[in-house]
Design an enzyme around this catalytic site. Structure first.
Site, short mmCIF file in Angstrom:
data_model
loop_
_atom_site.label_atom_id
_atom_site.label_comp_id
_atom_site.label_asym_id
_atom_site.label_seq_id
_atom_site.Cartn_x
_atom_site.Cartn_y
_atom_site.Cartn_z
N ARG A 199 -0.37 -9.31 13.41
CA ARG A 199 -0.94 -8.26 12.61
C ARG A 199 -1.90 -8.73 11.53
NH1 ARG A 199 4.03 -5.01 10.14
NH2 ARG A 199 2.58 -3.75 9.32
N ARG A 219 12.03 -6.72 4.84
CA ARG A 219 12.08 -5.28 4.88
C ARG A 219 12.90 -4.49 5.88
NH1 ARG A 219 6.47 -2.21 4.82
NH2 ARG A 219 6.25 -2.50 6.93
N ARG A 274 -9.15 1.27 9.55
CA ARG A 274 -8.68 -0.16 9.75
C ARG A 274 -9.86 -0.75 10.52
NH1 ARG A 274 -2.81 0.83 9.55
NH2 ARG A 274 -1.75 -1.14 9.23
N LYS A 331 0.78 -1.11 -0.05
CA LYS A 331 -0.03 -0.13 -0.08
C LYS A 331 1.03 1.13 -0.04
CE LYS A 331 -2.07 -0.99 4.04
NZ LYS A 331 -1.55 -2.23 4.57
N ARG A 383 11.65 -3.07 11.49
CA ARG A 383 10.89 -2.66 12.36
C ARG A 383 10.42 -3.74 13.41
NH1 ARG A 383 6.16 0.06 8.67
NH2 ARG A 383 4.89 -1.01 10.19
P1 AMP Z 1 1.44 0.61 8.94
O1 AMP Z 1 2.43 1.38 8.66
O2 AMP Z 1 0.04 1.27 8.01
O3 AMP Z 1 1.29 -0.89 8.93
O4 AMP Z 1 0.86 0.95 10.55
C1 AMP Z 1 1.71 0.41 11.61
C2 AMP Z 1 0.97 0.42 12.89
O5 AMP Z 1 0.19 1.68 13.06
C3 AMP Z 1 -0.43 -0.43 12.91
O6 AMP Z 1 0.00 -1.80 12.81
C4 AMP Z 1 -1.41 -0.04 13.72
O7 AMP Z 1 -0.61 -0.59 15.25
C5 AMP Z 1 -0.91 1.52 13.76
N1 AMP Z 1 -2.02 2.12 12.88
C6 AMP Z 1 -1.80 2.81 11.78
N2 AMP Z 1 -2.99 3.13 11.14
C7 AMP Z 1 -3.93 2.71 11.85
C8 AMP Z 1 -5.37 2.71 12.22
N3 AMP Z 1 -6.14 3.63 11.20
N4 AMP Z 1 -6.13 2.51 13.27
C9 AMP Z 1 -5.44 1.66 14.20
N5 AMP Z 1 -3.95 1.60 14.15
C10 AMP Z 1 -3.15 1.95 13.10
#
Ligand code: AMP
Length: 215
Positions: A171, A127, A88, A13, A160
């Protein structure tokens, strides 16, 4: 144009959002990046979010809705945006619909990227992220001279916490339980389009851009 990038963690994404942002000249809004920046800054919100993120769980809807509302209301988002990582959960999707009605704007498309789970675990395990500039490198696809140093800015590379296999599997479970219903929500609204995320990112990007052409 107002777009949502949708899909499980690791489907690409962020990569697609960055390419679209350059080509369409609209800002890329990644809620994960915003939370990670807050964590690096050491703010109270950032410290709390880091614990949740490192555990592979979701930050609360209240916080995420308030944070996204603030960004979308900012001047940089007046002419459009690409949301990556939000919504989400169903309550987040419903809150976004309300917000769009308030702003009197419409969501053009939800771009759903699909990749099978084993491939996701494999990809995220490859990654590495640069601590300084945030660039993401792939140990397999990018020819890295050295896996400890970013070839763009010289910053230190790290994995990460939430890209470790055990956390990735958590996740993915959270995605199935809490995020997948959001796909149905947008499907019913008739604005979701599915893409196969297995392949060359530039090729996938061309397919997305073609689908975004007015018919
Ligand atoms: P990402 O980089 O989009 O994979 O986001 C990393 C982490 O940030 C996720 O695994 C969640 O812990 C948190 N996070 C990001 N966006 C959201 C969201 N819309 N709702 C809840 N947690 C979020």
């Amino acid at each position: 144009m107002r777009l949502i990038m949708f899909g499980a963690p690791g489907v690409g994404k962020g990569t697609q959002a960055k390419l679209l942002s350059q080509k369409l000249n609209i800002p890329h809004v990644s809620t994960g990046d915003i939370l990670r920046a807050a964590a690096t800054s050491g703010s109270e919100l950032g410290n709390k979010a880091k614990v949740v993120m490192d555990a592979g769980q979701l930050v609360s809807d209240d916080i995420m809705i308030a944070l996204t509302k603030e960004v979308l209301a900012s001047s940089k988002c007046t002419n459009g945006w690409i949301l990556d990582g939000f919504p989400r959960t169903l309550p987040q999707a419903q809150a976004l619909t309300k917000l769009l009605n308030e702003f009197k704007v419409k969501l053009d498309r939800v771009i759903d990227i699909e990749v099978n789970e084993e491939e996701i675990v494999r990809r995220l395990g490859m990654r590495l992220t640069c601590k300084k500039c945030g660039r993401i490198w792939n140990i397999q696809l990018d020819t890295l001279a050295d896996t400890t140093e970013c070839m763009d800015c010289g910053g230190p590379l790290f994995q990460r916490e939430d890209d470790r296999e055990e956390t990735v599997r958590k996740r993915l479970k959270v995605y199935q339980q809490q995020t997948k219903p959001v796909k149905e929500y947008y499907k019913r609204l008739g604005i979701l389009k599915e893409f196969d995320g297995d392949g060359d990112p530039e090729y996938i990007n061309k397919e997305i851009l073609t689908a975004l052409q007015p018919t």
